[in-house]
Design an enzyme around this catalytic site. Structure first.
Site, mmCIF file in Angstrom:
data_model
loop_
_atom_site.group_PDB
_atom_site.id
_atom_site.type_symbol
_atom_site.label_atom_id
_atom_site.label_comp_id
_atom_site.label_asym_id
_atom_site.label_seq_id
_atom_site.Cartn_x
_atom_site.Cartn_y
_atom_site.Cartn_z
ATOM 1 N N CYS A 129 67.595 -96.944 20.421
ATOM 2 C CA CYS A 129 66.237 -96.894 20.906
ATOM 3 C C CYS A 129 65.948 -98.164 21.702
ATOM 4 C CB CYS A 129 65.165 -96.641 19.796
ATOM 5 S SG CYS A 129 64.292 -97.719 18.948
ATOM 6 N N CYS A 185 64.296 -92.407 21.057
ATOM 7 C CA CYS A 185 63.009 -92.439 21.953
ATOM 8 C C CYS A 185 63.489 -92.362 23.632
ATOM 9 C CB CYS A 185 62.594 -94.092 21.830
ATOM 10 S SG CYS A 185 63.276 -95.473 22.745
ATOM 11 N N CYS A 221 69.563 -95.623 28.615
ATOM 12 C CA CYS A 221 70.751 -95.689 27.892
ATOM 13 C C CYS A 221 71.921 -95.819 28.834
ATOM 14 C CB CYS A 221 70.998 -94.472 26.956
ATOM 15 S SG CYS A 221 72.271 -94.375 26.041
#
Length: 138
Positions: free
Chosen positions: A9, A81, A88
């Site tokens: 996250c 999230c 990412c």
């Protein structure tokens, strides 16, 4: 063979930390579990408290940057999230990338009890996802 799981996250302060602790607790030694953030912000005391209420101690955890794991092979990389999903890095060595969207309990407004209620709700939502995940991966 143990499956290796990384929870991601943004801050690695709440949701990914709770998911790491929950999977480790519910699956025992069947998984190797880690968590990290795109912008680590330190462990949130609200997450520690919500997990402690159900007998899981995540207080020894530390907030880690995702870069620490870029060369590690994971069977599952799970973003928890939406912001982390968008930012990412690609894990070319991950067998599977999943996304579970949870509200950020650190952003909860209101009284201390109202904020604790949000941490509890998110914790319980994470637990339900973890239980389904364990059942699917067995």
């Amino acid at each position: 063979m143990n499956h290796k799981v990384l929870f991601l996250c943004t801050g690695n302060s709440c949701r990914s930390q709770m998911a790491e602790g929950m999977l480790r607790h519910l699956a025992r030694d069947r998984f190797e579990v880690a968590s990290a953030g795109t912008h680590p912000a330190g462990l949130n005391p609200g997450a520690v408290g919500a997990m402690r209420e159900i007998g899981i101690d995540i207080s020894p955890h530390r907030s880690k940057r995702v870069n620490e794991y870029l060369d590690t092979r994971f069977d599952y990389v799970i973003t928890v999230c939406d912001r982390a999903k968008e930012t990412c890095p690609v894990f070319p060595v991950a067998s599977s990338q999943l996304h579970w969207s949870f509200d950020d309990p650190a952003a909860a407004q209101g009284s201390a009890e109202e904020r604790r209620a949000v941490f509890r709700r998110v914790r319980d939502e994470i637990a339900e996802h973890i239980r389904r995940f364990i059942a699917q991966v067995q």
